[in-house]
Design an enzyme around this catalytic site. Structure first.
Site, short mmCIF file in Angstrom:
data_model
loop_
_atom_site.label_atom_id
_atom_site.label_comp_id
_atom_site.label_asym_id
_atom_site.label_seq_id
_atom_site.Cartn_x
_atom_site.Cartn_y
_atom_site.Cartn_z
N GLU A 196 4.09 1.34 1.81
CA GLU A 196 5.12 0.44 1.29
C GLU A 196 5.49 -0.68 2.26
O GLU A 196 6.65 -1.06 2.37
CB GLU A 196 6.38 1.24 0.91
CG GLU A 196 6.09 2.37 -0.05
CD GLU A 196 7.34 3.00 -0.61
OE1 GLU A 196 7.55 2.88 -1.83
OE2 GLU A 196 8.10 3.60 0.15
N GLU A 216 0.85 -1.19 0.00
CA GLU A 216 0.00 0.00 0.00
C GLU A 216 0.89 1.24 0.00
O GLU A 216 2.10 1.14 -0.18
CB GLU A 216 -0.96 0.00 1.19
CG GLU A 216 -0.51 -0.75 2.43
CD GLU A 216 0.73 -0.20 3.09
OE1 GLU A 216 0.59 0.64 4.02
OE2 GLU A 216 1.84 -0.61 2.72
#
Length: 798
Positions: free
Chosen positions: A437, A434
């Site tokens: 990271e 997401e």
């Protein structure tokens, strides 16, 4: 301390090199592309000097040492008080005043780059205020090369050209030279921590060593300023690809009066102010200061060879603890951050840089339609994961350019858009990472961005008279929108009494083999940055606010409102500047409890970005975002830079951590400045600058119902609700053999090619199947002439 007899520096190769603090107070470069040098400032001195690209630092820092030769040696960054000012409006030109704490003397420095050469210029004036020190002070330039991203392996020499006493350093074919308009009376090259100028002067306040060269180490260049002709001089630091070109640039810059350089430098920057109608000073709390500065900061982060590539930050988070092994820092390009920066510049009326950014993205797009997680300016991937929001983001940028009326010229972005849309459809809805990271799964911010990107892609296709493709893309977006709550809303949350229903930060599932039916009530989240293992239902973040920002959910949606109540109780911190939020609970990316640097463990602190995101939500909800604009302005440091994270615990003076002040995270962070600029523009428009009207109409004003449930090899659903059409999407031409009666009878259906997206699909007639029944199917791949060798089953539920 006397110099060794051999006249060569001792202590090779020097101590292990480290970078410097990320707490920048300023940065700059000429706006003209012929100057390929960038600089950063902190603690009253120059830090990194970037060349030939904005992703390659070549110095740790450059400062002065000041001594009376008898009783003290002051280090400019540690022993003086600092003040930073902007003498010109709309320009990254600096005046630094560094004052001795007893008021005995001060240094006044004006800093810029040559408008047309790769040379940093530091005009310096020494003002001696204590009569007892007049004629006694000695000034020494101290420069620490870290050429081509490395502090180790540097070599340096003293040399002369046409009577000019200069110093140089070199590594990996990059040359750095330093000279002074008044000349150096003495010079020395030594190994850091052993035989450098700081070690020499701090010992007895005198320069005893004059080493002519130091090779293959962590080195420092020291030069005594010749003050016989006066207390005002200019330091020039040039970088180039050869000895000759670098020396020529250095001497050519010093041959011109500093005021001439200043005039050209300021003129270049002030020409970037496109149209006064985009001066939204009346929408800010500080008269537009941070707004105008943020625009300049974003423009300065664009490279001049790989034009359109904007790095995330000219800083290395917790750089004082980082060595040569941490090559990237934040001077890399993240597609997400790039689109945020380009979009914010678009909000200020700039179209040139956003268009160049879009074209650069098209140039680095991978054959499968994706984009690197992050990359060097040449497009070479640094980290290797894939993030669906970063693949959707360029579509949003293209759409916004067109919405703002930007002329795209001969560039057609649709091939890039269709490639990205194809990837999103084949690889969604689970993202490998997401926006933080860290985790794979179903992410609210990721899916909000993906839905928005697909709606924009369909809008582009409508303009090309391919209504069938637009309908296909929108059907997929509708399917995503219809499942948001199923995938990412828990009904058993335990964080806040009375609010069991809310969005989770992410509903985790294995990126390699995603579970199409992962239950947010029961999944367990292993926080990737060391935050531990927790029920996903009890880990929350503000990522769901993107659903409102893009127009996919209404601001008064009951689940949105419940989720806000939860994150305000769990993540909100009331700081002296105003409210700020942490990314999520159990976040371990940030300054430690004792104020020491993040070293793989720590505590995630509050992010000013999230104050801006909340301001966008409040605007969507009908409230004035001005309090959030003012809060972000208050988060800026003396130089107007906005950080990635602020300290949100009690003051720790011994660790230099002040409540509401910056931590050791990246500063400036372009994303923070972009969020602020976008919020100012949004307040002026009365709606979120990023809202997609077509999405808002489709999902909020007149909500459409999804008529499909979608199966793909990336997301092979095992069950589906009654009354939906089962759409199968595949990446190749095939015949689908299926049965709804346990293979008593079979039907063959040839997949239909979607020509624009170059994928295939088939709609199986499942609308009238009763609950409890199932549909089974397999594939015959025409190009290979072979069967799939496996049956798939989807059960119809009530």
């Amino acid at each position: 301390m006397a110099a060794p007899d051999n006249a060569l520096p001792f202590g090779a190769p020097g101590i292990e090199p480290r970078w410097t603090s990320s707490a920048k107070e300023g940065l700059g470069t000429s706006y003209h592309t012929s100057c390929r040098v960038w600089f950063t400032l902190s603690h009253g001195i120059v830090n990194e000097i970037y060349y030939p690209h904005v992703d390659q630092p070549n110095t740790r820092d450059f400062q002065f040492l000041i001594t009376d030769g008898e009783t003290f040696c002051h280090e400019e960054k540690r022993d003086l008080d600092h003040q930073i000012e902007y003498p010109e409006r709309d320009c990254l030109f600096y005046r630094l005043t560094n004052s001795e704490r007893e008021g005995r003397y001060r240094l006044i420095k004006h800093i810029l780059t040559d408008p047309h050469r790769s040379v940093l210029l530091v005009q310096t004036k020494l003002e001696v205020l204590d009569q007892a020190l007049r004629g006694k002070l000695r000034l020494y330039a101290l420069l620490a090369p870290h050429i081509a991203r490395h502090g180790a392996g540097n070599s340096g020499w003293c040399f002369e050209i046409a009577g000019n006493k200069l110093m140089q350093a070199e590594r990996a074919g990059v040359y750095l030279m330093i000279g002074c308009s008044s000349g150096f009376s003495r010079r020395s090259i030594g190994y850091v921590g052993q035989s450098d100028g700081w070690q020499d002067l701090i010992d007895n306040f005198k320069m005893d060593w004059e080493f002519p060269r130091a090779e293959n180490g962590n080195i420092a260049l020291t030069g005594e300023i010749d003050l016989q002709g006066g207390d005002e001089f200019t330091i020039a630091i040039a970088l180039g690809g050869s000895y000759q070109s670098t020396a020529a640039k250095l001497l050519q810059s010093l041959a011109s009066n500093f005021d001439q350089h200043r005039e050209g430098y300021v003129r270049q920057w002030q020409r970037t102010v496109i149209n006064p109608k985009f001066d939204f000073s009346d929408q800010t709390g500080d008269g537009g200061g941070i707004y105008r500065l943020s625009r300049c900061v974003l423009l300065a982060h664009e490279d001049k060879v790989f034009q359109g590539a904007i790095v995330a930050s000219m800083s290395i988070p917790w750089g004082e603890t980082r060595g040569d092994n941490d090559l990237g820092g934040y001077h890399l390009v993240w597609t997400r951050d790039l689109v945020q920066s380009a979009g914010a510049l678009l909000a200020t009326g700039q179209t040139g840089t956003p268009l160049r950014a879009l074209i650069w993205l098209a140039a680095i797009q991978l054959p499968d339609g994706s984009f690197p997680q992050n990359s060097w300016l040449n497009g070479e991937a640094y980290w290797k994961s894939r993030q669906l929001d970063e693949i959707a983001a360029p579509i949003l940028l293209a759409w916004r350019l067109r919405r703002e009326g930007a002329a795209l010229g001969l560039f057609d972005p649709t091939v890039m858009i269709f490639g990205a849309a194809r990837y999103l459809i084949l690889q969604g809805p689970v993202t490998a990472q997401e926006r933080w990271e860290e985790n794979s799964g179903y992410s609210p911010s990721t899916l909000a961005t993906v839905i928005a990107g697909l709606v924009c892609a369909a809008d582009f296709i409508d303009h090309r008279n391919r209504a069938g493709t637009a309908e296909f893309i929108l059907a997929y977006a509708d399917w995503l929108a219809a499942h948001l709550e199923e995938w990412m809303v828990t009904t058993r949350g335990e964080l806040v009494d009375g609010f069991p229903r809310h969005y989770v930060r992410i509903n985790p599932t294995d990126a390699a083999a995603p579970d199409p039916h992962a239950d947010p009530n029961t999944t367990m989240l292993q926080v990737a940055n060391g935050g531990g293992l927790h029920p996903a239902r009890n880990v929350v973040g503000g990522d769901f606010l993107h659903l409102v920002r893009y127009g996919i959910r209404a601001p008064d949606d009951p689940i949105i409102r419940d989720s806000i109540e939860v994150i305000d109780r769990v993540l909100k911190r009331d700081l002296p500047q105003g409210p700020c939020w942490r990314r999520y609970n159990h976040d371990a990316y940030g300054q430690k409890e004792d104020g020491s640097a993040f070293d793989g463990t720590g505590v995630g602190r509050s992010w000013p970005i999230l104050t801006g995101e909340r301001g966008h939500y409040e605007l969507a909800a009908g409230h004035d975002p001005m309090p959030f604009i003012k809060t972000m302005e208050e988060f800026a440091n003396q130089g107007g830079m906005l950080t990635e994270q602020v300290w949100d615990d009690e003051d720790l003076p011994e660790a230099r951590m002040k409540r509401g002040g910056p931590t050791g995270a990246a500063m400036p962070l372009c994303w923070s400045h972009a969020e602020y600029v976008s919020l100012v523009r949004s307040r002026r428009d009365g709606i979120c600058f990023g809202r997609l009207e077509s999405a808002y109409q489709r999902y909020v004003v007149n909500p459409v119902k999804s008529t499909y449930d979608i199966w793909s090899f990336r997301h092979p659903i095992r069950c589906m609700p009654r009354g939906k059409i089962l759409r199968i999407i595949i990446n190749g031409e095939a015949t689908i053999v299926w049965s709804a009666d346990g293979w008593a009878t079979t039907t063959r259906t040839d997949a239909t090619k979607e020509p624009v997206l170059n994928l295939w699909f088939a709609d199986l007639p499942t609308v009238d199947l009763k609950p409890g029944s199932s549909i089974e199917f397999t594939f015959f791949w025409k190009s290979k002439g072979e069967w799939e060798g496996k049956n798939h089953q989807t059960i119809i539920q009530q």
